[in-house]
Write an enzyme that holds these catalytic residues in place. Sequence first.
Site, PDB file in Angstrom:
ATOM      1  N   ARG A  85     -24.380 -25.843   8.219  1.00  0.00           N
ATOM      2  CA  ARG A  85     -25.811 -25.785   8.535  1.00  0.00           C
ATOM      3  C   ARG A  85     -26.276 -27.164   9.000  1.00  0.00           C
ATOM      4  NH1 ARG A  85     -28.820 -25.845   4.579  1.00  0.00           N
ATOM      5  NH2 ARG A  85     -27.336 -25.670   2.885  1.00  0.00           N
ATOM      6  N   TYR A 224     -22.145 -21.153  14.043  1.00  0.00           N
ATOM      7  CA  TYR A 224     -21.587 -21.197  12.694  1.00  0.00           C
ATOM      8  C   TYR A 224     -22.574 -20.758  11.612  1.00  0.00           C
ATOM      9  CZ  TYR A 224     -18.589 -22.744   8.894  1.00  0.00           C
ATOM     10  OH  TYR A 224     -17.779 -22.762   7.792  1.00  0.00           O
ATOM     11  N   GLY A 225     -22.106 -19.919  10.703  1.00  0.00           N
ATOM     12  CA  GLY A 225     -22.776 -19.671   9.423  1.00  0.00           C
ATOM     13  C   GLY A 225     -24.265 -19.415   9.513  1.00  0.00           C
ATOM     14  N   LYS A 233     -29.944 -17.458   5.637  1.00  0.00           N
ATOM     15  CA  LYS A 233     -30.937 -18.415   5.139  1.00  0.00           C
ATOM     16  C   LYS A 233     -32.240 -18.342   5.946  1.00  0.00           C
ATOM     17  CE  LYS A 233     -27.738 -20.249   2.408  1.00  0.00           C
ATOM     18  NZ  LYS A 233     -27.592 -19.856   1.007  1.00  0.00           N
ATOM     19  N   HIS A 259     -33.295 -18.488  -3.681  1.00  0.00           N
ATOM     20  CA  HIS A 259     -31.885 -18.860  -3.547  1.00  0.00           C
ATOM     21  C   HIS A 259     -31.219 -18.623  -4.909  1.00  0.00           C
ATOM     22  CE1 HIS A 259     -28.816 -22.288  -2.621  1.00  0.00           C
ATOM     23  NE2 HIS A 259     -28.391 -21.141  -2.144  1.00  0.00           N
ATOM     24  N   SER A 281     -25.790 -26.107  -4.259  1.00  0.00           N
ATOM     25  CA  SER A 281     -24.359 -26.012  -3.951  1.00  0.00           C
ATOM     26  C   SER A 281     -23.563 -26.945  -4.869  1.00  0.00           C
ATOM     27  CB  SER A 281     -24.104 -26.369  -2.488  1.00  0.00           C
ATOM     28  OG  SER A 281     -24.531 -27.688  -2.242  1.00  0.00           O
ATOM     29  N   CYS A 283     -22.510 -26.305  -7.820  1.00  0.00           N
ATOM     30  CA  CYS A 283     -22.908 -26.204  -9.230  1.00  0.00           C
ATOM     31  C   CYS A 283     -22.405 -24.921  -9.896  1.00  0.00           C
ATOM     32  CB  CYS A 283     -24.423 -26.311  -9.356  1.00  0.00           C
ATOM     33  SG  CYS A 283     -25.038 -27.944  -8.931  1.00  0.00           S
ATOM     34  N   GLY A 284     -21.403 -24.261  -9.280  1.00  0.00           N
ATOM     35  CA  GLY A 284     -20.747 -23.121  -9.928  1.00  0.00           C
ATOM     36  C   GLY A 284     -21.478 -21.800  -9.777  1.00  0.00           C
ATOM     37  N   LYS A 285     -22.207 -21.623  -8.656  1.00  0.00           N
ATOM     38  CA  LYS A 285     -23.039 -20.427  -8.476  1.00  0.00           C
ATOM     39  C   LYS A 285     -22.217 -19.141  -8.378  1.00  0.00           C
ATOM     40  CE  LYS A 285     -26.966 -18.984  -5.721  1.00  0.00           C
ATOM     41  NZ  LYS A 285     -27.735 -19.171  -4.509  1.00  0.00           N
ATOM     42  N   THR A 286     -21.230 -19.137  -7.462  1.00  0.00           N
ATOM     43  CA  THR A 286     -20.428 -17.914  -7.283  1.00  0.00           C
ATOM     44  C   THR A 286     -19.613 -17.615  -8.538  1.00  0.00           C
ATOM     45  OG1 THR A 286     -20.320 -18.389  -4.926  1.00  0.00           O
ATOM     46  CG2 THR A 286     -18.796 -16.756  -5.730  1.00  0.00           C
ATOM     47  N   ASP A 308     -26.107 -14.928  -3.972  1.00  0.00           N
ATOM     48  CA  ASP A 308     -26.738 -16.050  -3.267  1.00  0.00           C
ATOM     49  C   ASP A 308     -28.249 -15.951  -3.138  1.00  0.00           C
ATOM     50  OD1 ASP A 308     -26.530 -18.515  -1.833  1.00  0.00           O
ATOM     51  OD2 ASP A 308     -26.719 -17.450   0.058  1.00  0.00           O
ATOM     52  N   ASN A 398     -16.169 -27.099   4.028  1.00  0.00           N
ATOM     53  CA  ASN A 398     -17.167 -26.024   4.083  1.00  0.00           C
ATOM     54  C   ASN A 398     -16.580 -24.739   4.692  1.00  0.00           C
ATOM     55  OD1 ASN A 398     -19.852 -25.024   3.658  1.00  0.00           O
ATOM     56  ND2 ASN A 398     -20.266 -25.232   5.847  1.00  0.00           N
ATOM     57  N   ARG A 400     -15.196 -21.019   5.040  1.00  0.00           N
ATOM     58  CA  ARG A 400     -15.887 -19.844   4.493  1.00  0.00           C
ATOM     59  C   ARG A 400     -15.062 -18.570   4.553  1.00  0.00           C
ATOM     60  NH1 ARG A 400     -21.242 -20.676   2.337  1.00  0.00           N
ATOM     61  NH2 ARG A 400     -21.709 -22.838   2.872  1.00  0.00           N
ATOM     62  N   ARG A 431     -26.526 -30.237 -11.507  1.00  0.00           N
ATOM     63  CA  ARG A 431     -25.317 -30.965 -11.901  1.00  0.00           C
ATOM     64  C   ARG A 431     -25.744 -32.360 -12.363  1.00  0.00           C
ATOM     65  NH1 ARG A 431     -19.562 -31.746 -10.469  1.00  0.00           N
ATOM     66  NH2 ARG A 431     -19.438 -29.683  -9.567  1.00  0.00           N
ATOM     67  N   GLY A 537     -15.729 -19.109 -17.817  1.00  0.00           N
ATOM     68  CA  GLY A 537     -16.000 -17.961 -18.691  1.00  0.00           C
ATOM     69  C   GLY A 537     -16.766 -18.330 -19.950  1.00  0.00           C
ATOM     70  N   ASN A 539     -19.264 -20.098 -20.188  1.00  0.00           N
ATOM     71  CA  ASN A 539     -20.710 -20.065 -19.953  1.00  0.00           C
ATOM     72  C   ASN A 539     -21.336 -18.797 -20.538  1.00  0.00           C
ATOM     73  OD1 ASN A 539     -20.478 -22.494 -18.604  1.00  0.00           O
ATOM     74  ND2 ASN A 539     -20.416 -21.570 -16.567  1.00  0.00           N
TER      75      ASN A 539
END
Length: 628
Positions: A85, A224-225, A233, A259, A281, A283-286, A308, A398, A400, A431, A537, A539
């Site tokens: 992006r 791209y993306g 987005k 988001h 980004s 920070c372990g979102k997925t 997302d 980055n 994907r 983070r 896990g 978490n």
Amino acid sequence: MNQPVMGGVAALNVPAYIKHQKLINWVAEIAALTKPDSIYWCDGSEEEYDRLCAQMVDAGTMKKLNPAKRPNSYLAWSDPSDVARVEDRTYICSSTREQAGPTNNWMEPAEMRRTLHGLFDGCMAGRTLYVVPFSMGPLGSPIAHIGVELSDSPYVAVNMRIMTRMGKAVYDVLGADGEFVPCVHSVGMPLAAGQQDVAWPCNDTKYIVHYPETREIWSFGSGYGGNALLGKKCFALRIASNMGYQEAQAGGTGWLAEHMLILGVESPQGGKQYVAAAFPSACGKTNFAMLIPPKAFDGWKVTTIGDDIAWIKPSADGKLVAINPEAGYFGVAPGTNEKTNPNCMASLRENVIFTNVALTDDGDVWWEGMTKEAPAHLIDWQGKDWTPASGTKAAHPNARFTVAATQNPVIDPAWDDPAGVPISSFIFGGRRSTTVPLVTEARNWVEGVYMAAAMGSETTAAAAGQMGVVRRDPFAMLPFIGYNMSDYFQHWLDLGKKLAGGQLPVAASGAAVLPKIFCVNWFRTDDQGNFVWPGYGDNMRVLKWILDRSNGAQGGSEHLFGTTPNYGDLNWEGVDFTEQQFQQITSIDKDAWREELKLHTELFEKLAYHLPQELVATRDKLEKQLAA
């Protein structure tokens, strides 16, 4: 339905099932400006997808992967100048600069239109204009909205089929006069007669432009993306967040485009709650969206609604309900592996488009962190021979994958429910190696909004400047908010007041129970710089406490800005984690917090225009408590 040029303008040849005259006129208008060789109306069929992918393989844009290793999957390598992006080229062109706010790039709309008109004039020469109809959210859902993207990129067309509900059925929802968000995209590389195309066309000049008043998106120069897949987005966050705010300004309740991931958690007894969580980004979102509970939580099920983006609207009974407006995942590949995210790895076994990962000698994919040992030889994302001794990354950081949500083995049964799912709690995470505790529950809605507004993360790559510098990212929405950030804070505060006061313009039965707001930080470190909390896990141990609190459980310890669990409040079965370690990551260091509040003040000074006074008062109260 690839149509030839007639008299300098491509023949429209509109399919008989399209009855929307305003849409047809708009396509004709854009075609007259961009001058494509032909116009193709996408129907979203599997046959069309396979055909367009095969065309891109022939053109060198994509490679078909080994069907024995990765069935029906492809790999694309972008131009090295077109890999992410472009925040510095992303604009919110509201009628005034103040409406866009200090966190967005702004240009006067008429001036931007003149600039773009010059760039788009003839920009699709020698190419096909693809008409891509799509629904953000389940078709016909009261929370969903329709968009149509006109693009000269077949890569966009096939990715949009995975990422949205794309195709013929969208026209049934649109009918003859339904509303849609018009999206125009070009790679910005017209072809003269006889000119040879390149594998990844793009332009050094890039613009990603949003017109909130007319709800239009125009994107030029990138393939791209999020620059090119305009449902993501651009529509789902920047335009949609503004739509939710404008509805409130016009006297409605308003709604939220966030988001956020959405996950469902079901206990062995069958009780189920849905949680929406915002993480910047890295920070372990997925990982959190597809969390696998440890053995201590046998019988618990965690399922994914979305990884997302969340669209959240008040329902008739006063609850906040959410949908995932997307139909696929456009995830970062590097760092994803069987340990960090086994459910994600299981999703990627077939029917995937990979972008900018490395190619193995046997026709499969590889990226950094996928396996402990790198293969002895690869072709890297720039098409060069690569070995572990090369000293470069085989996959772009980055890089994907695009994959349908239905391939996630833990997809929630209600993920496609048009009515959405009720949200019991909001979680905001950054983070931070110090200062911010493992988990804190805000005592009330205003305090929760303050926590989310002041959220920050430490930079993780030298490219982003100095390592470890805290970058403020309110609500994890800094690059994605479609209007003034202070107005956005006020919108959250107002929505809370309306819900809690039962002031809904629908048949709400009295005041609603607002979702609780929590702040988490998995990244506190010890004196040696090692993470104290095991994460992944584990978490689930924190998530269980959050669910209990949302169900009315008491206990915990109150501190400066909320409530944290006591050591005995969490389930420690199967993990060696001492009370001393727990204190280390939940303690409040008053000196550190005095410095932290200075940073909050700095942010608030930047956002002074329209900044809600409730947030200023909350900060003043914290300062007084620290001074006491």
